[in-house]
Design an enzyme around this catalytic site. Sequence first.
Site, mmCIF file in Angstrom:
data_model
loop_
_atom_site.group_PDB
_atom_site.id
_atom_site.type_symbol
_atom_site.label_atom_id
_atom_site.label_comp_id
_atom_site.label_asym_id
_atom_site.label_seq_id
_atom_site.Cartn_x
_atom_site.Cartn_y
_atom_site.Cartn_z
ATOM 1 N N GLY A 99 0.869 -1.177 0.000
ATOM 2 C CA GLY A 99 0.000 0.000 0.000
ATOM 3 C C GLY A 99 0.899 1.217 0.000
ATOM 4 O O GLY A 99 1.843 1.295 -0.776
ATOM 5 N N GLU A 100 0.643 2.121 0.894
ATOM 6 C CA GLU A 100 1.471 3.330 1.001
ATOM 7 C C GLU A 100 1.931 3.439 2.460
ATOM 8 O O GLU A 100 1.114 3.688 3.345
ATOM 9 C CB GLU A 100 0.661 4.550 0.535
ATOM 10 N N SER A 101 3.224 3.247 2.664
ATOM 11 C CA SER A 101 3.717 3.133 4.038
ATOM 12 C C SER A 101 3.487 4.404 4.846
ATOM 13 O O SER A 101 3.242 4.342 6.057
ATOM 14 C CB SER A 101 5.196 2.754 4.050
ATOM 15 N N CYS A 121 6.231 -5.204 0.475
ATOM 16 C CA CYS A 121 6.368 -3.851 -0.087
ATOM 17 C C CYS A 121 6.239 -2.773 1.000
ATOM 18 O O CYS A 121 7.158 -2.615 1.789
ATOM 19 C CB CYS A 121 5.388 -3.669 -1.237
ATOM 20 N N ARG A 152 13.058 3.442 0.288
ATOM 21 C CA ARG A 152 11.687 3.532 -0.214
ATOM 22 C C ARG A 152 11.703 3.990 -1.682
ATOM 23 O O ARG A 152 12.554 4.783 -2.068
ATOM 24 C CB ARG A 152 10.950 4.545 0.674
ATOM 25 N N ILE A 211 5.934 -2.947 -7.393
ATOM 26 C CA ILE A 211 5.145 -1.738 -7.655
ATOM 27 C C ILE A 211 5.659 -0.624 -6.736
ATOM 28 O O ILE A 211 5.444 -0.663 -5.525
ATOM 29 C CB ILE A 211 3.636 -1.976 -7.389
ATOM 30 N N ARG A 212 6.364 0.349 -7.321
ATOM 31 C CA ARG A 212 6.988 1.424 -6.517
ATOM 32 C C ARG A 212 7.611 0.847 -5.243
ATOM 33 O O ARG A 212 7.382 1.301 -4.128
ATOM 34 C CB ARG A 212 5.956 2.509 -6.174
ATOM 35 N N HIS A 214 5.245 -8.387 -4.421
ATOM 36 C CA HIS A 214 3.879 -8.726 -3.989
ATOM 37 C C HIS A 214 3.509 -10.151 -4.389
ATOM 38 O O HIS A 214 2.795 -10.324 -5.385
ATOM 39 C CB HIS A 214 2.871 -7.785 -4.656
ATOM 40 N N GLU A 246 1.277 -11.832 -3.218
ATOM 41 C CA GLU A 246 -0.179 -11.950 -3.096
ATOM 42 C C GLU A 246 -0.897 -11.631 -4.405
ATOM 43 O O GLU A 246 -2.084 -11.890 -4.539
ATOM 44 C CB GLU A 246 -0.693 -11.042 -1.962
HETATM 45 N N1 GLN Z 1 5.902 3.143 -2.418
HETATM 46 C C1 GLN Z 1 5.072 2.601 -1.383
HETATM 47 C C2 GLN Z 1 5.497 3.124 -0.006
HETATM 48 O O1 GLN Z 1 6.378 3.889 0.107
HETATM 49 C C3 GLN Z 1 5.082 1.098 -1.375
HETATM 50 C C4 GLN Z 1 4.402 0.559 -2.609
HETATM 51 C C5 GLN Z 1 3.687 -0.722 -2.434
HETATM 52 O O2 GLN Z 1 3.434 -1.200 -1.312
HETATM 53 N N2 GLN Z 1 3.273 -1.274 -3.540
HETATM 54 O O3 GLN Z 1 4.935 2.723 0.969
#
Ligand code: GLN
Length: 202
Positions: free
Chosen positions: A50-52, A82, A111, A138-139, A181, A183
């Site tokens: 997700g987005e940390s 991630c 990150r 993914i990022r 990921h 999952e």
């Molecule tokens: N870039 C996201 C973060 O900094 C991580 C991306 C992801 O979980 N797919 O949390």
Amino acid sequence: MSDTPRVGVLALQGDVREHDRALRAAGAEPVHVRRLADLERLDGLVLPGGESTTISRLLEVFELLEPLRERVRDGLPVYGSCAGMILLADEVLDGRPDQQGLGGLDVVVRRNAFGRQVDSFETDLAFEGVGDVHAVFIRAPWVESTGEGAQVLARVPEDGSAAAGRVVAVRQGHVLATSFHPELTGDDRVHGLFVQMVKEAQ
Ligand code: GLN
């Protein structure tokens, strides 16, 4: 020892349902964690992608940060993918200054390490104890360096890219983390490894 361990999935933000499915396929019962009471009777915990920075903020809002730190310190088996890896790292580079984590993994994580141009990609890699895995990034973060206790489980293959050789999966005792990921691919072997860790800890 229970045959079907109860594994919490932190459900504040991120790809929670995908982890539910993978955990079920790997023989665990997923339980969503949103508040303190949800931490009761958990055998393990997954921190989703997700987005940390968002997850970090929500952990503070829902007053879960300190209780979760404590559970991880006390030996609750935990797996982060991630953003989840970022939350478990003892040190984060390129994070937001106010970003908080749980810690537990003696690594430095960068990150958004793969860069903005090629921020999402897929590759096959060799995963220690699991075999060849198709990895979706993914990022994603990568592990910039590992401390003594952390065992490297997978790296980006030597494909000539800027990311070649970077560490993307690590384990430290009861803590497992991947930059990618599993999952999302329908291959449940990494979750299988984690469920095994959970059962061994029971
Ligand atoms: N870039 C996201 C973060 O900094 C991580 C991306 C992801 O979980 N797919 O949390």
